[in-house]
Design an enzyme around this catalytic site. Structure first.
Site, PDB file in Angstrom:
ATOM      1  N   THR A 130       0.848  -1.189   0.000  1.00 39.49           N
ATOM      2  CA  THR A 130       0.000   0.000   0.000  1.00 39.49           C
ATOM      3  C   THR A 130       0.884   1.238   0.000  1.00 39.49           C
ATOM      4  OG1 THR A 130      -0.114   0.053   2.417  1.00 39.49           O
ATOM      5  CG2 THR A 130      -1.878  -1.118   1.291  1.00 39.49           C
ATOM      6  N   ASP A 131       0.287   2.356  -0.376  1.00 35.58           N
ATOM      7  CA  ASP A 131       0.992   3.630  -0.383  1.00 35.58           C
ATOM      8  C   ASP A 131       0.915   4.274   0.992  1.00 35.58           C
ATOM      9  OD1 ASP A 131       1.632   3.424  -3.053  1.00 35.58           O
ATOM     10  OD2 ASP A 131      -0.248   4.353  -3.700  1.00 35.58           O
ATOM     11  N   LYS A 132       1.565   5.416   1.125  1.00 33.87           N
ATOM     12  CA  LYS A 132       1.585   6.168   2.369  1.00 33.87           C
ATOM     13  C   LYS A 132       0.159   6.530   2.796  1.00 33.87           C
ATOM     14  CE  LYS A 132       3.163  10.563   4.235  1.00 33.87           C
ATOM     15  NZ  LYS A 132       3.912  11.782   3.971  1.00 33.87           N
ATOM     16  N   VAL A 134      -2.386   4.679   3.535  1.00 35.33           N
ATOM     17  CA  VAL A 134      -3.465   3.785   3.105  1.00 35.33           C
ATOM     18  C   VAL A 134      -3.603   2.649   4.112  1.00 35.33           C
ATOM     19  CG1 VAL A 134      -4.275   2.232   1.279  1.00 35.33           C
ATOM     20  CG2 VAL A 134      -3.098   4.359   0.696  1.00 35.33           C
TER      21      VAL A 134
END
Length: 140
Positions: A130-132, A134
């Site tokens: 996942t991204d930052k 999330v």
């Protein structure tokens, strides 16, 4: 039920004697110095029992860390399914520029609980990322 002043004083003295006797038993169990059947008057209770924070009682020292022998325990492969709130993390996967990732915290926990010996020998593979900021509900 009202007791007279003399009866109350007698009861307080009896309770103080009981406390002294119990403290003597406690002291006997902790260091074995008190002879069996000995009575201790309330005024003669050692300071170590009265004030354990002033050096009396058991010493609380740092225990030596025991070495965990991974070779004597069976190994197996498992799949971890995680849920996390990613608001305070820089994503799931470990990154070179930051240590604040979910995966980094996961490995800290696995190492601390001795579920893995190290990251390299754990045969770890992730299925997603996942991204930052999330969050994830069922990440494998």
């Amino acid at each position: 039920m009202s007791l007279s002043e003399e009866a109350l004083l007698a009861r307080v003295k009896a309770l103080e004697e009981e406390v002294g006797r119990l403290k003597a038993q406690l002291k006997e169990k902790s260091d074995g110095d008190v002879k069996e059947g000995a009575t201790v008057s309330p005024g003669s209770v050692p300071d170590e029992i009265k004030n354990p924070e002033n050096g009396g009682g058991r010493k609380k020292g740092k225990k030596a860390e025991r070495v965990f022998d991974f070779s004597v325990h069976p190994r197996r492969h498992v799949a971890l399914r995680l849920a996390y709130l990613g608001w305070n993390y820089q994503g799931f996967a470990v990154q070179e520029n930051t240590d604040n990732t979910v995966e980094a915290r996961l490995f800290e926990a696995l190492l601390k609980t001795r579920l893995i010996q190290d990251r390299q020998s754990s045969n770890y593979h992730r299925c997603g990322r996942t991204d930052k900021g999330v969050s994830a509900f069922s990440q494998v």
